[in-house]
Scaffold this motif. Structure first.
Motif, mmCIF file in Angstrom:
data_model
loop_
_atom_site.group_PDB
_atom_site.id
_atom_site.type_symbol
_atom_site.label_atom_id
_atom_site.label_comp_id
_atom_site.label_asym_id
_atom_site.label_seq_id
_atom_site.Cartn_x
_atom_site.Cartn_y
_atom_site.Cartn_z
ATOM 1 N N THR A 1 -7.676 -6.776 6.796
ATOM 2 C CA THR A 1 -7.323 -5.362 6.854
ATOM 3 C C THR A 1 -8.468 -4.520 6.310
ATOM 4 O OG1 THR A 1 -6.355 -5.330 4.641
ATOM 5 C CG2 THR A 1 -4.914 -5.975 6.472
ATOM 6 N N ASP B 1 -0.775 -8.977 -1.548
ATOM 7 C CA ASP B 1 -0.895 -7.516 -1.581
ATOM 8 C C ASP B 1 -0.057 -6.923 -2.708
ATOM 9 O OD1 ASP B 1 -2.630 -7.542 0.504
ATOM 10 O OD2 ASP B 1 -1.254 -6.701 1.990
ATOM 11 N N VAL C 1 -12.743 -6.603 10.929
ATOM 12 C CA VAL C 1 -11.667 -5.628 11.109
ATOM 13 C C VAL C 1 -11.185 -5.612 12.551
ATOM 14 C CG1 VAL C 1 -11.068 -3.188 11.023
ATOM 15 C CG2 VAL C 1 -12.444 -4.189 9.205
ATOM 16 N N GLY D 1 -9.020 -8.464 13.600
ATOM 17 C CA GLY D 1 -7.780 -8.611 12.854
ATOM 18 C C GLY D 1 -7.804 -9.701 11.809
#
Length: 632
Positions: A447, A73, A441, A444
C-alpha cells in the motif's frame, strides 16, 4: 545548530530561541533534562524501527507467503500515535517546532525578551489546558478495544496525555533556565490576569456569534504567530480559546480531533519516508543519483532545480502525503544544490511550490477523497490530474529560468559521454529505487503506507552489498532525527485538524456554500470565487478535511452552473495546494522548511514568485477546461 539539533539550518523553532537549552542555573534541571531526553528519544527510536519492521513483515507475509498478518496495520496504528507524540516532545526539547521570528527579531532587545517569554507561556497554557481533556479522552477510549488484538484504545490515546505532561515538564525547565525570577513572576501575573479577564467577559463572546471566528482563528493565530509562538501551538491555543470562551463544547473534542489528525495511517509514510531519505544519503545512493543527474544537467543553468521539479512530479502521490513526497526528494538533491551556490531560502521556495504543483498527480489521496464524497469517477480524476500538474511544473520552470539565468557556471565542466555512461552504471541501482517504489504500488504488492518500507529494505541491501557504505553508528541518531522531524510535522497536522473542526462546527462551511451559490456571473463568477475560496481553505484546512467538508456542498452547485466535475475538481485541488504551501498559514510551507532545514523567515521572501507562477497556472487551468478533461 548542527545535524539533529536544527530544523532547516536556521529554523527558529518552539524554543530554539528562547526554548533552546543553555547551561541550566541548577544542576537538578540538567539532570531532569537528560532524563526527559532519554525517556523520549530511546522509545521514539525504537518505535520508528518497529513501525518499519511491522509494515515490512506485513508486505512479505502477504505477498511472498500469501498469508496476510491481520493485525499488522492495527499494531502499527497503535504505535504511531505514540511515535507522533514522542516525536513532538523531542522537537520541543530540541527547539525544532517551526515558528516565525520576523517581527520578534526586529524588536528592541528588552521588548524582545518579554515577547519571547510570552511565547513560552502560550506554549505552557496550551499544554496545560489539554492535560485534563487528554485524561478524560483516555477514560472514554478505554472502553473501546481493537478488533484483532483486543487492546484497549485507551493505551493508544494515552500517548497524548503522556506527551502533554512531558512537554509541560520541558517548558517549565526552559522557563527556569532562561527567565530571571522577577521577570517570570511578572509575566505569570500578567498572563493570569489576562486569562481572568477573558473568562469574566465570556458572556460577551457568546453574543458575538461568527465574529468569534475572526477574533480567534484570525486574530489570536496572527498575534501568536507574530510573537514567535510555534505554529502548531498557535493553532491549538486559538482552537481551545474559541471553544472555551464562545461555546459549550467540552475540550475533549480538541484532543479527539488531534488524535484523528495525527493517527491517519497514511501519515505513517511521513516518518518512514523521512528515514528513507536519511538512509539514501547515508548509504551513498543519493550521491550516486546526484552525480549522474549533475553530469546530465549540471552544466545547464538551474539544471538541478529542473531535476527537482521532475523528481517531485514523478514521486508525488506514491506516499499519499506531500510532506513525505518532499522528504523523499529533498535529501537527494538539496545538499548538492547548496554546494553549487543555491540559496537556502530559494531552494525551500522551490521545494514547497513543487509540492503545491503536484497535488493533482495520481494516486493522490485528495483525488480519491473527492471521488468518494462527490461520486465523481476516480479513474477520470486520475486521468485528468496529470496535465494540470504539468502546467504548474512548466510555470515553475519559467521562474527557475529567470532566477538562474546569471548563475555562475565557470567552475562547472560539461561531462563527456564516457563519464556520463560510467556514472549511469554506478547510479543505476539508485535510479531504480523510484521505479521499484512505483512498481510495488502499481502491482498491489504494498500500500501507499507500506511502500516506503520496501524502499528502506531495498536501500539497505544496495548500501550493504553494492555501494558498501553503511555506518551502523548513525542508525540511532537517524531514528531519533526521524522521530523529531515527523513529530513536528504531525503535531501541526493534529492541531490544524482540531482548528478545522472548530471552523466546521461554527456553521462556516454551510454559510460559505450558500454564499457561493448566489454569486453573480454564472459559471465564470462561481469559478473565480471557488479559486479564491479554496486557496484560503487550503491554507487553513488542508486538502482532505476541506474536501470532506465542502465537496458535497459545492460540487452540485458546480454541476448546476455547467462546470465539468473533473475540471472543477482539478481547479479545487490545485487551489487548495496553492493555499497549503502559502505562508503565513499554509502548513505545507512550514513542513517544507522543516524537511529542508531552512528558517521559514528566510524562505518566505523567496516563495512569492513561485506562488505567483502557480497562480497564473491555476488561472489557465480554470479558464481552459480541456487541460483537465482533454484525456477523458
Amino acid at each position: 545548530m548542527q545535524n539533529n539539533h536544527k530544523v532547516a539550518g536556521a529554523v527558529e523553532a518552539a524554543g530554539a530561541h528562547p526554548l533552546a537549552a543553555r547551561q541550566p542555573a541548577y544542576p537538578i534541571l540538567n539532570t531532569l533534562d537528560r532524563i526527559l531526553a532519554f525517556a523520549s528519544e530511546v522509545p521514539a527510536a525504537i518505535l520508528v524501527a518497529l513501525e518499519i519492521l511491522i509494515l515490512l513483515a506485513g508486505v512479505i507475509s502477504r505477498y511472498v507467503f500469501n498469508s496476510p498478518i491481520t493485525w499488522s496495520d492495527e499494531l502499527a496504528s497503535i504505535l504511531f500515535l505514540w511515535l507522533a507524540m514522542l516525536g513532538a516532545v523531542i522537537a520541543l526539547r530540541r527547539g525544532e517546532h517551526m515558528r516565525l521570528t520576523t517581527l520578534v527579531n526586529r524588536l528592541p532587545r528588552g521588548i524582545r525578551n518579554w515577547v519571547q517569554l510570552a511565547a513560552q507561556l502560550v506554549v505552557a497554557v496550551f499544554v496545560l489546558e489539554i492535560i485534563l481533556p487528554a485524561y478524560e479522552y483516555f477514560q472514554d477510549q478505554w472502553m473501546i478495544s481493537s478488533p484483532a488484538l483486543e487492546i484497549h484504545d485507551g493505551l493508544r490515546v494515552a500517548a497524548i496525555g503522556v506527551g502533554a505532561v512531558m512537554m509541560m515538564a520541558i517548558v517549565l525547565i526552559r522557563l527556569l533556565q532562561q527567565a530571571a525570577g522577577r521577570q517570570l513572576v511578572i509575566a505569570l501575573v500578567c498572563f493570569a490576569a489576562l486569562c481572568g479577564v477573558l473568562w469574566m467577559v465570556q458572556p460577551l463572546f457568546f453574543k458575538l456569534g461568527n465574529i468569534n471566528l475572526l477574533i480567534f482563528f484570525v486574530g489570536v493565530v496572527a498575534v501568536c504567530v507574530a510573537c514567535g509562538v510555534p505554529i502548531a501551538f498557535a493553532f491549538g491555543v486559538a482552537t481551545l480559546s474559541y471553544l472555551a470562551l464562545s461555546t459549550q463544547t467540552p475540550l475533549t473534542i480538541v484532543v479527539s480531533r488531534m488524535d484523528e489528525g495525527m493517527s491517519a495511517l497514511i501519515l505513517l509514510s511521513v516518518p518512514l519516508f523521512v528515514f528513507l531519505g536519511l538512509l539514501i544519503e547515508m548509504t551513498g545512493l543519493a550521491r550516486a543519483m546526484v552525480d549522474f543527474l549533475a553530469s546530465l544537467l549540471g552544466h545547464v543553468r538551474g539544471g538541478l532545480a529542473y531535476v527537482l521539479l521532475g523528481a517531485m512530479y514523478l514521486v508525488s502521490g506514491i506516499s499519499g502525503s506531500k510532506a513525505a513526497d518532499m522528504a523523499a526528494v529533498a535529501p537527494a538533491l538539496l545538499p548538492e544544490m547548496k554546494k553549487r551556490g543555491a540559496e537556502d531560502g530559494r531552494l525551500i521556495a522551490l521545494l514547497s511550490s513543487s509540492g503545491a504543483m503536484s497535488e493533482t498527480i495520481p494516486p493522490s489521496l485528495v483525488l480519491i477523497t473527492i471521488g468518494s464524497v462527490t461520486g465523481v469517477s476516480i479513474a477520470a480524476l486520475f486521468a485528468g490530474g496529470l496535465l494540470p500538474a504539468l502546467i504548474g511544473a512548466l510555470a515553475l520552470a519559467v521562474v527557475v529560468f529567470f532566477h538562474t539565468r546569471n548563475e555562475d557556471l565557470s567552475g562547472i565542466r560539461r561531462a563527456s559521454a564516457s563519464q556520463i555512461l560510467k556514472l549511469f552504471f554506478i547510479a543505476l541501482p539508485a535510479l531504480a529505487l523510484p521505479f521499484v517504489i512505483r512498481t510495488v504500488v502499481a502491482e498491489g504488492i504494498a500500500t501507499a503506507t507500506e511502500v516506503s518500507t520496501v524502499g528502506i529494505a531495498y536501500t539497505v541491501v544496495v548500501g550493504l552489498l553494492i555501494y558498501r557504505r553503511f555506518d551502523w553508528s548513525r542508525i540511532y541518531p537517524m531514528l531519533v532525527e526521524t522521530a523529531s522531524l515527523s513529530g513536528a510535522i504531525l503535531f501541526i497536522i493534529g492541531c490544524a485538524t482540531a482548528m478545522a473542526w472548530g471552523l466546521t462546527q461554527s456553521g462556516f462551511s454551510r454559510l460559505l456554500a450558500e454564499s457561493m451559490s448566489a454569486v453573480p456571473g454564472g459559471k465564470a463568477g462561481f469559478m473565480v470565487i471557488s479559486v479564491f475560496a479554496f486557496v484560503i481553505l487550503g491554507s487553513v484546512l488542508e486538502g482532505i478535511p476541506a474536501i470532506v467538508l465542502f465537496g458535497p456542498l459545492l460540487f452540485p452547485v458546480a454541476r448546476a452552473v455547467g462546470i465539468h466535475e473533473v475540471h472543477y475538481a482539478m481547479v479545487v485541488v490545485f487551489a487548495m495546494g496553492l493555499g497549503l504551501f502559502a505562508p503565513p498559514f499554509g502548513v505545507g510551507f512550514y513542513a517544507a522548511c522543516a524537511i529542508g532545514r531552512v528558517n521559514p523567515d528566510h524562505a518566505m521572501k523567496y516563495v512569492w514568485p513561485y506562488l505567483a507562477a502557480l497562480f497564473v497556472a491555476l488561472i489557465l487551468i480554470a479558464a481552459i477546461p480541456w487541460i483537465s478533461t482533454g484525456f477523458l
